[in-house]
Design an enzyme around this catalytic site. Structure first.
Site, PDB file in Angstrom:
ATOM      1  N   GLY A 299       0.830  -1.194   0.000  1.00 20.94           N
ATOM      2  CA  GLY A 299       0.000   0.000   0.000  1.00 20.94           C
ATOM      3  C   GLY A 299       0.864   1.242   0.000  1.00 20.94           C
TER       4      GLY A 299
ATOM      5  N   GLN B  44       3.267   9.893   0.858  1.00 24.99           N
ATOM      6  CA  GLN B  44       4.556   9.196   1.003  1.00 24.99           C
ATOM      7  C   GLN B  44       5.501   9.486  -0.176  1.00 24.99           C
ATOM      8  OE1 GLN B  44       2.479   5.284   2.091  1.00 24.99           O
ATOM      9  NE2 GLN B  44       4.396   5.211   3.262  1.00 24.99           N
TER      10      GLN B  44
ATOM     11  N   CYS C  60       5.804   0.021   7.441  1.00 29.52           N
ATOM     12  CA  CYS C  60       5.466   1.188   6.627  1.00 29.52           C
ATOM     13  C   CYS C  60       6.679   1.564   5.789  1.00 29.52           C
ATOM     14  CB  CYS C  60       5.074   2.347   7.545  1.00 29.52           C
ATOM     15  SG  CYS C  60       4.627   3.844   6.648  1.00 29.52           S
ATOM     16  N   LEU C  61       6.444   1.860   4.510  1.00 29.45           N
ATOM     17  CA  LEU C  61       7.555   2.221   3.627  1.00 29.45           C
ATOM     18  C   LEU C  61       8.228   3.520   4.086  1.00 29.45           C
ATOM     19  CD1 LEU C  61       6.006   1.319   0.152  1.00 29.45           C
ATOM     20  CD2 LEU C  61       7.704   0.020   1.459  1.00 29.45           C
TER      21      LEU C  61
ATOM     22  N   HIS D 266      -4.564   1.700   7.435  1.00 30.55           N
ATOM     23  CA  HIS D 266      -3.199   2.231   7.558  1.00 30.55           C
ATOM     24  C   HIS D 266      -3.001   3.380   6.560  1.00 30.55           C
ATOM     25  CE1 HIS D 266       1.358   1.465   7.866  1.00 30.55           C
ATOM     26  NE2 HIS D 266       1.244   2.296   6.853  1.00 30.55           N
ATOM     27  N   GLU D 267      -3.445   3.179   5.315  1.00 28.93           N
ATOM     28  CA  GLU D 267      -3.231   4.194   4.277  1.00 28.93           C
ATOM     29  C   GLU D 267      -4.127   5.414   4.485  1.00 28.93           C
ATOM     30  OE1 GLU D 267      -0.638   3.838   2.697  1.00 28.93           O
ATOM     31  OE2 GLU D 267      -0.344   1.689   2.979  1.00 28.93           O
TER      32      GLU D 267
ATOM     33  N   HIS E 169      -2.581   7.713   6.831  1.00 31.61           N
ATOM     34  CA  HIS E 169      -1.549   8.563   6.216  1.00 31.61           C
ATOM     35  C   HIS E 169      -2.157   9.863   5.688  1.00 31.61           C
ATOM     36  CE1 HIS E 169       2.282   6.498   6.222  1.00 31.61           C
ATOM     37  NE2 HIS E 169       1.768   5.381   5.731  1.00 31.61           N
TER      38      HIS E 169
HETATM   39 NI    NI Z   1       2.609   3.446   5.778  1.00 32.91          NI
END
Ligand code: NI
Length: 188
Positions: free
Chosen positions: A46, A51, A94-95, A136-137, A140
Site C-alpha cells: 500500500g 509518502q 510502513c515504507l 493504515h493508508e 496517512h
Molecule cells: Ni505506511
C-alpha cells in the site's frame, strides 16, 4: 509511469492532512500509476500519495500474494463509513518507517467509500489484510502513522532512531561535499 522517492520519518510532510481530489482526471490517474509503480518497486502492499510528498487524498493498494496475479486498487478520497466492533491484530510496517514492524490492533472489518480510477463512486467491504492496509493508508491521509497506535515509549524510541539516522546522513552529505570542494583545483 515514473518511480518516485518515498519520504521517511522524521520528514514533517508525513504529518500533513492531505487535501481531497476535486475530480479524477488524467493528472490524478498519472499520479495513481506512479504510486503503483513506486509501491511495487519498494516493494509494498500500500502507498498513500503523501509518502511521495504529494498531499492529496489518494491511496493505492495491492494485497495479492507473491505468485498471485496483480490486483491493484486505486482510491481517491477514501473514507471509512463503517467499522466492526471486533478487532484484529496485524504486525504492520510502513515504507516511510523502513525495517520497523509492530503489532497494531484495528477494527477487523470496514466499509469504505471512494472514487475509482474513472471517478466513479464506489463502496468496498474489506476484512483481513485489505482492511488493515486500507486503514493504515487512510491514516496517512490524516497525517497519522502506524506508530501512533503503539505505546508512547516504543514510538519515541523509533522516532529518535530515525532522527539520529537522518542527522548522520546530513552530516555525511556535508562532509562529502566539503571533501569534493577541497579536491577541486584552485585557479588563480
Ligand atoms: Ni505506511
Amino acid at each position: 509511469m515514473a518511480l518516485k522517492p518515498i519520504i521517511c520519518i522524521p520528514d514533517a510532510r508525513l504529518r500533513l492532512v492531505s487535501a481531497p481530489v476535486e475530480r479524477v482526471d488524467d493528472d490524478v490517474r498519472r499520479l495513481m500509476d506512479d504510486m503503483l509503480e513506486t509501491m511495487y518497486d519498494a516493494p509494498g502492499i500500500g502507498l498513500a500519495a503523501i509518502q511521495i510528498a504529494v498531499p492529496k487524498r489518494i491511496v493505492v493498494i495491492d494485497t495479492a500474494r507473491e505468485g498471485e496475479p496483480k490486483n491493484p486498487i486505486a482510491f481517491a478520497n477514501p473514507e471509512i463509513v463503517w467499522s466492526s466492533a471486533d478487532k484484529s491484530v496485524y504486525q504492520e510496517g510502513c515504507l516511510s518507517i523502513p525495517e520497523y514492524y509492530e503489532d497494531v490492533e484495528r477494527p477487523a472489518r470496514i466499509r469504505a467509500r471512494y472514487l475509482d480510477r474513472e471517478g466513479k463512486s464506489r463502496e468496498i467491504e474489506a476484512d483481513g489484510l485489505l482492511a488493515t492496509a486500507l486503514q493504515h493508508e487512510i491514516d496517512h491521509l490524516n497525517g497519522v502513522l502506524f506508530i501512533d497506535h503503539i505505546s508512547r515509549l516504543k514510538r519515541e524510541r523509533v522516532w529518535k532512531k530515525f532522527v539520529k539516522a537522518a542527522k548522520h546522513e546530513a552530516e555525511d552529505k556535508a562532509h562529502a561535499e566539503r571533501a569534493e570542494r577541497a579536491e577541486r583545483p584552485r585557479i588563480g
